[in-house]
Scaffold this motif. Structure first.
Motif, short mmCIF file in Angstrom:
data_model
loop_
_atom_site.label_atom_id
_atom_site.label_comp_id
_atom_site.label_asym_id
_atom_site.label_seq_id
_atom_site.Cartn_x
_atom_site.Cartn_y
_atom_site.Cartn_z
N SER A 103 0.83 -1.20 0.16
CA SER A 103 -0.06 -0.08 -0.02
C SER A 103 0.91 1.21 -0.06
CB SER A 103 -1.04 0.02 1.06
OG SER A 103 -0.31 0.12 2.60
N LEU A 104 2.01 1.04 0.49
CA LEU A 104 3.08 2.35 0.86
C LEU A 104 3.56 2.74 -0.43
CD1 LEU A 104 4.72 1.79 4.14
CD2 LEU A 104 2.95 3.54 3.69
N ASP A 105 3.82 1.55 -1.36
CA ASP A 105 4.44 1.60 -2.71
C ASP A 105 3.57 1.74 -3.78
OD1 ASP A 105 6.81 1.34 -1.44
OD2 ASP A 105 7.07 -0.66 -1.66
N SER A 106 2.37 2.06 -3.59
CA SER A 106 1.45 1.96 -4.71
C SER A 106 1.52 3.41 -5.57
CB SER A 106 -0.26 1.81 -4.17
OG SER A 106 -0.55 2.89 -3.18
N LYS A 107 1.06 3.47 -6.48
CA LYS A 107 1.34 4.45 -7.44
C LYS A 107 0.06 5.00 -7.80
CE LYS A 107 5.90 3.65 -7.99
NZ LYS A 107 5.97 2.53 -7.19
N THR A 108 -0.91 4.84 -7.60
CA THR A 108 -2.26 5.21 -7.96
C THR A 108 -3.15 5.00 -6.59
OG1 THR A 108 -3.19 3.40 -8.75
CG2 THR A 108 -1.91 4.89 -10.40
N PRO A 109 -4.37 5.63 -6.41
CA PRO A 109 -5.25 5.56 -5.43
C PRO A 109 -6.01 4.17 -5.65
CG PRO A 109 -5.50 7.71 -6.45
CD PRO A 109 -4.51 6.93 -7.19
N GLU A 110 -6.00 3.58 -6.77
CA GLU A 110 -6.63 2.25 -6.93
C GLU A 110 -5.94 1.16 -6.51
OE1 GLU A 110 -8.44 5.37 -9.36
OE2 GLU A 110 -6.46 4.62 -9.56
N GLU A 111 -4.43 1.22 -6.69
CA GLU A 111 -3.62 0.39 -6.27
C GLU A 111 -3.59 0.29 -4.64
OE1 GLU A 111 0.39 0.88 -8.03
OE2 GLU A 111 -0.23 0.29 -10.04
N ARG A 112 -3.66 1.54 -4.06
CA ARG A 112 -3.57 1.71 -2.68
C ARG A 112 -4.78 1.13 -2.22
NH1 ARG A 112 -5.54 7.46 -1.36
NH2 ARG A 112 -7.43 6.24 -2.24
N ASP A 113 -6.22 1.29 -2.95
CA ASP A 113 -7.24 0.89 -2.12
C ASP A 113 -7.20 -0.49 -2.30
OD1 ASP A 113 -7.87 3.47 -1.65
OD2 ASP A 113 -9.29 3.68 -3.08
N THR A 114 -6.86 -1.43 -3.31
CA THR A 114 -6.98 -2.74 -3.39
C THR A 114 -5.98 -3.39 -2.25
OG1 THR A 114 -6.91 -2.59 -5.84
CG2 THR A 114 -5.97 -4.72 -5.04
N ALA A 115 -4.74 -2.66 -2.15
CA ALA A 115 -3.90 -3.25 -1.09
C ALA A 115 -4.64 -3.20 0.38
CB ALA A 115 -2.54 -2.66 -0.96
N LEU A 116 -5.25 -2.12 0.69
CA LEU A 116 -5.86 -1.84 2.06
C LEU A 116 -6.94 -2.55 2.03
CD1 LEU A 116 -5.73 2.04 2.25
CD2 LEU A 116 -4.29 0.39 3.39
#
Length: 639
Positions: free
Chosen positions: A562-575
């Motif tokens: 989640s910390l390394d995510s490049k987009t909000p979508e990648e972040r939300d998937t990880a969270l």
């Protein structure tokens, strides 16, 4: 909120606990424009989007013409022996953190100056602007020269550097260790310019917002007095905030007064805020005594958390005459993940089957109906009701992410629906289906039941389990714990609860001297390095923000992703995957939540009609209504 929780939430979790409301580029701020490789702005958010432009007049939800004056009085339970809110020892006086400010306004839930109608955005407070490169490898804050501590001395960049270093030297060890790995240096370029340089090869999350939200203390005062940040004391350092300590009577009363010379009273972020002349805190030995005092008008505002009192207690004369009013206010934040927390350092809780079996002893449906008047909902998720809540079986991007992690992910997590709180019978505290299921799990985990009805391991040891509770807490919570223990004993466990005084309770909680405890975590609404402090393995054995001492390689990896995510979508998937993994661990028995905030107050206050979703704001943007107060006095309601 405990004092050190506020420090690390404000400093280490400002990004971790922020809910990003920006989906795409719809709210890009024209004032936060990059200049070549540089970004210069009056505020900060990770993606650069800010709701309020550089020339904003005030936050949208405040009454900019709110009158100043009057007093509001609140209650606190237990005792206090310090007015230093940052000591790791003792119990600090309520709201003693109000005296201190930071470069950027902290989140509103901790009393800071960040707006309460958006999350993840911070605006200049002690700093009027900031500058940083696109790669966020460093940041420079340009401070307001007019900023002053309450003793009249200027707030300088040297004080900022001193405060940063003081936390590293005398703050929580877990906080200091995390910060030293991520922040290479803090330097005062001149009296009102400070630069922070960040480590290479780490996530850019929770760096600028972290250093921007560290409380600032006067270096000269610490040099003169020789005081330490980590010691309890009654003579706390002066701050630069809108309120100063007026008086205190240990374990009875604390009074703060609005500083008429507050340097920042005319700033746009402060307009319509900090409206009470005095804030009085009355201390009571327990919650019951506090409620009786409220009925008698000894204090004037109450945030109600006791369902029994909310349902049946407001029939006293002052309420019947309209002198006291009740409101259910909107609450836009997910509930904190509270419940019965396992101490995972105890050998008997290492087996996940044991934790699942014990969770089956909590009967939400019966508890809610019989003890809480049906006023609550069952919590399932660590981010309940938000878009980050995991649901069903993993699919799409979340499934692909989990599959990519190989053996870190239990096969059942991929195939089975996300862990949900179990269902129980509302008609009987003892749900026989759940008792049978718990018995099967305990048998399989090596805790069979003997002829005497007690469960023992292969060494013949009974399964002992003790839950400490705060003697100053509510009688309803005591009843909930008592009935939970009753069911555990039905399961064959040697379970008990013990009431202890507030100071001893605080010490045992800090030292993780418990088997289980009614406690909790903070809901995560965005990513940030503070997630490692709360849920990560590295600091699990020393972090006060991880009461279970959870250590999970899968959780650690998902936080990193989640910390390394490049987009909000990648972040939300990880969270979303993180929520699923945390629920899989079953390290907390989830209980109830309320999707509104209950408040009661003597009818002498007012608040804006358009309340923001992320803070009730009673000490922030409410105000004293002189006409209503005069009416109460004329009718003999208040002395």
């Amino acid at each position: 909120m405990t004092a050190w929780r506020r420090v690390v939430v404000g400093a280490g979790l400002a990004g971790a606990l922020a809910l990003s409301l920006a989906q795409g580029a719809a709210a890009q701020d024209a004032a936060a424009q990059p200049a070549g490789d540089m970004i210069r702005s009056h505020g900060y958010s990770y993606y650069g989007d800010l709701k309020y432009p550089a020339d904003f007049a005030h936050f949208d939800y405040v009454n900019p013409d709110a009158p100043k004056g009057g007093e509001i009085a609140l209650a606190a339970s237990g005792t206090f022996d310090s007015m230093n809110p940052y000591s790791v020892k003792g119990r600090a006086g309520a709201y003693s953190w109000m005296a201190y400010e930071s470069l950027l306004g902290e989140e509103p839930s901790t009393g800071g100056s960040a707006p309460a109608d958006v999350y993840g955005e911070m605006y200049g407070l002690l700093a009027e602007r900031l500058e940083y490169p696109a790669d966020k490898s460093w940041v420079i804050f340009y401070m307001r020269p007019e900023a002053r501590f309450s003793d009249g001395t200027p707030v300088t960049a040297h004080d900022v550097v001193f405060s940063h270093n003081l936390l590293l030297e005398q703050g929580l060890a877990s906080y200091a260790d995390a910060v030293k790995r991520r922040i290479l240096s803090a330097e005062a370029l001149d009296d009102h310019t400070v630069r922070f340089t960040f480590a290479e090869g780490i996530s850019r999350r929770s760096l600028i917002d972290q250093v921007g939200s560290v409380p600032v203390w006067p270096k000269a005062w610490f040099d003169k007095t020789g005081a330490r940040l980590d010691e309890p004391r009654m003579d706390a350092a002066p701050g630069s905030g809108p309120y100063v300590l007026e008086s205190y009577d240990v374990n009875r009363r604390i009074v703060y007064r609005r500083n008429p010379d507050y340097w920042g009273k005319d700033l746009p972020i402060n307009r319509g805020r900090h409206n009470f002349d005095r804030i009085r805190i009355e201390y009571f030995g327990d919650e019951a005594a506090g409620f009786e005092a409220f009925k008698a008008g000894e204090y004037t505002f109450r945030a109600e958390s006791n369902s029994r009192q909310w349902a049946t207690g407001y029939d006293f004369p002052a309420f019947q005459r309209g002198w006291v009013v009740r409101e259910e206010l909107p609450n836009g934040t997910p509930p904190d993940p509270t419940g019965f927390v396992f101490n995972l350092t105890r050998p008997q809780f290492q087996d996940r089957r044991v934790r699942e079996a014990i969770s089956l002893a909590y009967n939400f449906e019966w508890t809610n109906a019989q003890l809480q008047y049906g006023l609550f909902k069952q919590r399932h998720s660590f981010t309940q009701g938000s878009p980050l809540e995991a649901k069903g079986t993993p699919e799409g991007a979340e499934l692909a992410l989990l599959q990519s992690l190989g053996d870190l992910v239990p096969p059942e997590m991929l195939a089975d629906p996300v862990v949900m709180a179990h269902e129980s019978s509302e008609r009987s505290l003892d749900d026989r289906r759940n008792r049978r299921r718990a018995g099967e799990l305990l048998d399989a985990a090596g805790w069979p039941v003997g002829k005497d009805g007690m469960r023992r391991n292969a060494a013949g040891e009974t399964f002992r389990l003790e839950i400490p509770i705060n003697s100053a807490g509510s009688s309803t919570l005591e009843s909930v714990v008592e009935t939970f223990v009753q069911n555990l004993r039905r399961f064959g466990l040697d379970a008990r609860f013990v009431k202890i005084d507030p100071s001893q309770y605080t010490l045992r909680e800090r030292n993780r001297d418990f088997d289980m405890i009614y406690s909790g975590y903070r809901a995560f609404l965005d990513t940030g390095t503070g997630l490692h402090q709360t849920y990560g393995s590295r600091d699990a054995l020393v972090s006060t923000f991880n009461p279970a001492a959870l250590q999970s390689p899968l959780v650690d990896r998902l936080i990193d992703i989640s910390l390394d995510s490049k987009t909000p979508e990648e972040r939300d998937t990880a969270l979303r995957a993180l929520d699923r993994a945390l629920r899989w661990e079953r390290f907390i028995v989830p209980v109830w939540y309320n999707d509104t905030t209950w408040v009661a107050y003597w009818d002498m206050f007012a608040h804006p009609g358009n309340l923001p979703p992320y803070s009730v704001g009673v000490l922030d943007f409410w105000w004293h209504d002189a006409d209503k107060a005069a009416r109460l006095r004329a009718e003999g309601a208040l002395r």
